[in-house]
Design a protein around this motif. Structure first.
Motif, mmCIF file in Angstrom:
data_model
loop_
_atom_site.group_PDB
_atom_site.id
_atom_site.type_symbol
_atom_site.label_atom_id
_atom_site.label_comp_id
_atom_site.label_asym_id
_atom_site.label_seq_id
_atom_site.Cartn_x
_atom_site.Cartn_y
_atom_site.Cartn_z
ATOM 1 N N GLU A 1 0.992 -1.138 0.072
ATOM 2 C CA GLU A 1 -0.082 -0.014 -0.217
ATOM 3 C C GLU A 1 0.891 1.330 -0.019
ATOM 4 O OE1 GLU A 1 -3.652 2.089 2.773
ATOM 5 O OE2 GLU A 1 -2.960 0.031 3.181
ATOM 6 N N ARG A 2 0.263 2.220 -0.758
ATOM 7 C CA ARG A 2 1.086 3.560 -1.012
ATOM 8 C C ARG A 2 2.758 3.444 -1.276
ATOM 9 N NH1 ARG A 2 -0.791 6.842 4.062
ATOM 10 N NH2 ARG A 2 0.311 8.529 3.120
ATOM 11 N N ASN A 3 3.041 2.784 -2.328
ATOM 12 C CA ASN A 3 4.059 2.576 -2.701
ATOM 13 C C ASN A 3 4.237 3.532 -4.384
ATOM 14 O OD1 ASN A 3 6.467 0.902 -1.458
ATOM 15 N ND2 ASN A 3 4.539 0.231 -0.865
ATOM 16 N N LEU A 4 5.064 3.016 -5.165
ATOM 17 C CA LEU A 4 5.106 3.897 -6.392
ATOM 18 C C LEU A 4 5.011 2.793 -7.620
ATOM 19 C CD1 LEU A 4 8.223 6.520 -5.605
ATOM 20 C CD2 LEU A 4 5.724 6.799 -5.549
ATOM 21 N N ASN B 1 -1.229 3.146 -4.872
ATOM 22 C CA ASN B 1 -0.245 3.058 -6.161
ATOM 23 C C ASN B 1 -0.709 3.667 -7.342
ATOM 24 O OD1 ASN B 1 2.316 1.236 -5.189
ATOM 25 N ND2 ASN B 1 0.691 0.621 -4.230
ATOM 26 N N PRO B 2 0.020 4.444 -7.998
ATOM 27 C CA PRO B 2 -0.320 4.803 -9.338
ATOM 28 C C PRO B 2 -0.894 3.713 -10.390
ATOM 29 C CG PRO B 2 1.820 5.666 -8.861
ATOM 30 C CD PRO B 2 1.450 4.729 -7.806
ATOM 31 N N VAL B 3 -0.698 2.504 -10.065
ATOM 32 C CA VAL B 3 -1.185 1.315 -11.036
ATOM 33 C C VAL B 3 -2.622 1.302 -11.168
ATOM 34 C CG1 VAL B 3 -1.271 -0.497 -9.294
ATOM 35 C CG2 VAL B 3 -0.717 -0.948 -11.773
ATOM 36 N N GLN B 4 -3.227 1.854 -9.850
ATOM 37 C CA GLN B 4 -4.789 1.636 -9.926
ATOM 38 C C GLN B 4 -5.593 2.572 -10.617
ATOM 39 O OE1 GLN B 4 -5.671 2.252 -5.660
ATOM 40 N NE2 GLN B 4 -6.015 0.070 -5.723
#
Length: 755
Positions: free
Chosen positions: A229-232, A256-259
């Motif tokens: 959770e909450r990485n890059l 994460n930006p992937v979402q």
């Protein structure tokens, strides 16, 4: 006496307040808080072994040096800086000193049985060697100021380690530890490293870091839960690094930006099919099925979607009865399909078969978006079109089936089949397995022959020798050989025949033998029998040669079979009885859904023939009114003509909105048997004699119904295809009248099977 007791009580309270104010733990306070009485030694002595003193503002706990039998000590939320008293507790098992001011790392002699230690929320900066703490299993060092991990190499029983919210930027010093739970939440990690040797790790928390890739987790084969959770992480394809972790059940990628990627959840579920929880939400069975159907659907699902797509687009267009339409709605087009992996030679065999048996077969040219290979000709091998034109043809409902193969589109069009059928020939096409599955969903009933390599090395050498395939294309073709073999093994009767194609000449001779022996010769034998029949000699009509659609393969042989019949008037009751009998004997039983579909199509054709039209599309097909020819004003005179004459088969394109037939309940299907009885009865009477069924016949034949605009236009039946005539059986000259027909844009497609 009472005054003395009050004084002692007052002094006790003052001492308590004084000790609490100074932060010094007293024996009195210990006596009040100690608990959990147990027997020790020989069992004749009882001691308290659990002491819990949370939130007492304690800074000095040296008095605990006298309590050597304590096994569980909890001192959270105090101001303790020194824990040297623990050195005097050899039986201590659990120590909780969280939320204090401790700066020394394990500043006491190791109790030999110490198993759980909680030093979270303190002021520690450096880790020291803990090899003396051989029994340590749970260690919580969260919320300190550690910048690196060390000193744990000899903790051979350590299974739970928490280092959350420190300043760790690199993971190391954990090799070969039996860790099952590791928490590195809230550190400064940018990549996953130093975890390869944690073979027992099951739960990993890497949330609140700066990690951009999941590389480094692929060797943790018993990992069941990962919190990122909450990485890059920005790419869905990063999940491929944990694809082989078969025990992974819980993955958290929140924040994460992937979402932000489209269809993120379905894509992750597809890549990690074993997940049960994603982003703290349960993964449902419906989501798993949807993900597979979206990104790697089974061949049957692909074929079903392809069939539905072309059926819907086709029904959106004005419907046409072509010149080559069979004389009965139950008669399928005559087709032969050669299928097999890429480069197996199916295209060359199809061309050669159509050349040598040109009286029976013609090649169905397909459409493709790929460019021509060396030696290929546009309009002969394929119709080479752009992707835009291909998509326009799909939207116009011109294809029977299409597939994607090798990054290109291939499709078989209706016109490719019609162009062959209007000559009275069987259409021979080649396609990949996906095209076969799609075609099996349609109303076409071809015979399917599988061409499959049995010598893998020879097949690979053939692909290389052609010089047109890349290494990736050859690998894909090799992998599909087993797909064809599995399909033939697992779906008995799916193919009508299987021919090894290691030797092209031998494969063609086998194919020619199968087709000629079980299709052509039996047809010619049937025609010879027809020529000698009393019916043919008495009527004076010469039998016509017409290859019909081959029936299903014979039981247990998988060989092609066929029957031939003289082209008869569809209103002739004897024809329908003969045809239904043959179909019942040779075709496998149909399901209720197939029978309902056949009845609907037959009803639509009958409505078109008699001039009826469903009201739902009546405004779309308005035409100017025309005066019906006099030949239809007298139904009796018309019916007395020879039904096999060429005049009765004048060519015409009859446009009807047959796709609306399913929506109209006012149109009743015409019973052809009733019409046939009426025709027979009228032939035996004089033109002027009254007949009770004359009104019924007039109603069935007359197009003067006012159900739709232009209904007074004379419906002219399309001709019955008679096939090419052999010299021994010449046919009458065709009618000199015009033969207008509706012709769509040229189309078609092979599923990537470049012979």
């Amino acid at each position: 006496m009472e005054i003395k007791q009050v004084t002692l009580h007052t002094r006790s309270e003052e001492a308590k307040q004084h000790s609490k104010k100074d932060g010094v733990l007293t024996a009195a306070l210990v006596c009040r808080r100690v608990s959990n009485l147990r027997s020790v030694g020989t069992g004749l002595q009882c001691l308290y072994h659990h002491l819990c003193l949370p939130s007492q503002d304690l800074s000095d706990v040296s008095v605990l040096c006298n309590y050597v039998h304590l096994q569980k000590l909890q001192l959270p939320h105090n101001k303790i800086k020194d824990l040297s008293c623990v050195s005097h507790m050899p039986y201590l098992v659990i120590l909780d000193a969280s939320h204090n001011d401790i700066s020394s790392f394990f500043g006491f002699q190791p109790p030999k049985n110490l198993k759980e230690v909680n030093f979270s929320h303190n002021r520690m900066t450096n880790m020291k060697d803990l090899s003396a703490f051989s029994s340590l299993r749970h260690l919580d060092l969260g919320y300190n100021s550690f910048s690196e991990i060390g000193g744990l190499e000899q903790c051979c029983k350590l299974t739970n380690l928490s280092l959350e919210h420190n300043k760790i930027s690199r993971v190391g010093g954990l090799d070969r530890l039996p860790l099952t739970h590791l928490c590195l939440r809230g550190n400064q990690l940018e990549r996953v490293e130093g975890l390869d040797n944690l073979k027992s790790l099951q739960v990993l928390d890497l949330s609140l870091n700066r990690i951009t890739t999941l590389s480094g987790l692929q060797n943790l084969h018993v990992l069941g839960s990962i919190n990122l959770e909450r990485n890059l992480i920005s790419e869905i394809q990063e999940c491929k690094h944990v694809h082989d972790l078969s025990l992974l059940r819980d993955l958290n990628l929140l924040g994460n930006p992937v979402q932000e990627q489209p269809d993120y959840r379905l894509a992750v579920i597809f890549l990690l099919q074993h997940l049960t929880v994603l982003d703290k939400e349960k993964v449902t069975a419906e989501e798993k099925v949807s993900s597979v159907n979206k990104y790697d659907p089974p061949l049957d699902v692909v074929a079903a979607r392809d069939h539905m797509t072309h059926l819907v687009y086709h029904l959106m267009q004005p419907q046409v009865l072509y010149d080559s339409t069979m004389p009965s709605a139950d008669s399928p087009y005559a087709m032969l399909v050669l299928t097999g992996p890429q480069g197996c030679g199916k295209r060359d065999l199809a061309h050669r078969l159509c050349q040598e048996l040109s009286e029976y077969f013609a090649y169905g040219t397909c459409h493709t978006t790929r460019g021509p290979y060396v030696g290929e000709e546009n309009g002969i091998d394929y119709h080479f079109v752009s992707e835009e034109d291909f998509q326009n043809m799909i939207h116009m409902g011109q294809f029977v089936q299409t597939v994607q193969y090798g990054g290109h589109s291939y499709g078989l069009s209706r016109d490719a089949i019609e162009d062959v059928a209007k000559e009275g020939l069987a259409c021979c096409v080649h396609m990949e397995l996906e095209g076969v599955l799609s075609l099996k969903n349609s109303y076409f009933e071809p015979r399917y022959i599988l061409l499959i390599p049995t010598q893998v090395e020879k097949y690979l050498g053939h692909l290389k020798s052609r010089g047109v395939y890349s290494a990736a294309q050859m690998d894909a073709a090799m992998s599909r050989v087993e797909l064809y073999a599995d399909t033939n093994r697992q779906r008995l009767g799916f193919f009508d025949n299987v021919i090894p194609c290691d030797d092209c000449e031998e494969a063609f001779q086998t194919l020619r033998h199968i087709v000629k022996e079980y299709l052509v010769e039996e047809q010619e034998e049937g025609e010879n029998n027809n020529r000698g029949s009393p019916d043919n000699t008495s009527t004076g009509h010469k039998p016509e040669e017409k290859p019909l659609s081959p029936p299903p393969s014979r039981s247990g042989s998988g060989r092609l079979a066929a029957h031939s019949a003289t082209a008869l008037d569809p209103s002739d009751l004897s024809y329908r009885n003969y045809f239904n009998k043959i179909q019942a004997e040779l075709r496998p039983p149909k399901s209720a859904t197939e029978l309902a579909s056949i009845r609907r199509r037959e009803q639509l054709v009958r409505e078109a023939i008699v001039g009826k039209s469903p009201g739902i599309y009546s405004q779309l097909f308005k035409s100017s009114a025309q005066t019906a020819p006099s030949s239809l004003q007298n139904p009796g005179a018309h019916c007395s003509e020879d039904s096999s004459s060429n005049e009765s088969r004048a060519s015409s394109a009859l446009t009807v909105p047959s796709s609306a037939g399913g929506f109209s309940s006012s149109v009743q299907p015409l019973d052809m048997s009733v019409l046939g009885h009426t025709l027979e009865a009228l032939k035996g009477e004089s033109p002027g004699a009254p007949h009770p069924d004359t009104d019924l016949l007039a109603l069935a034949v007359s197009p003067s119904s006012d159900r739709r605009p232009g209904s007074n236009v004379k419906p002219i039946l399309p001709p019955i295809p008679s096939g090419r005539k052999t010299p021994a059986s010449p046919s009458p000259a065709p009618s000199p009248g015009p033969s207008p027909k509706t012709k769509a844009v040229e189309e078609g497609g092979d599923e990537g099977g470049e012979g």
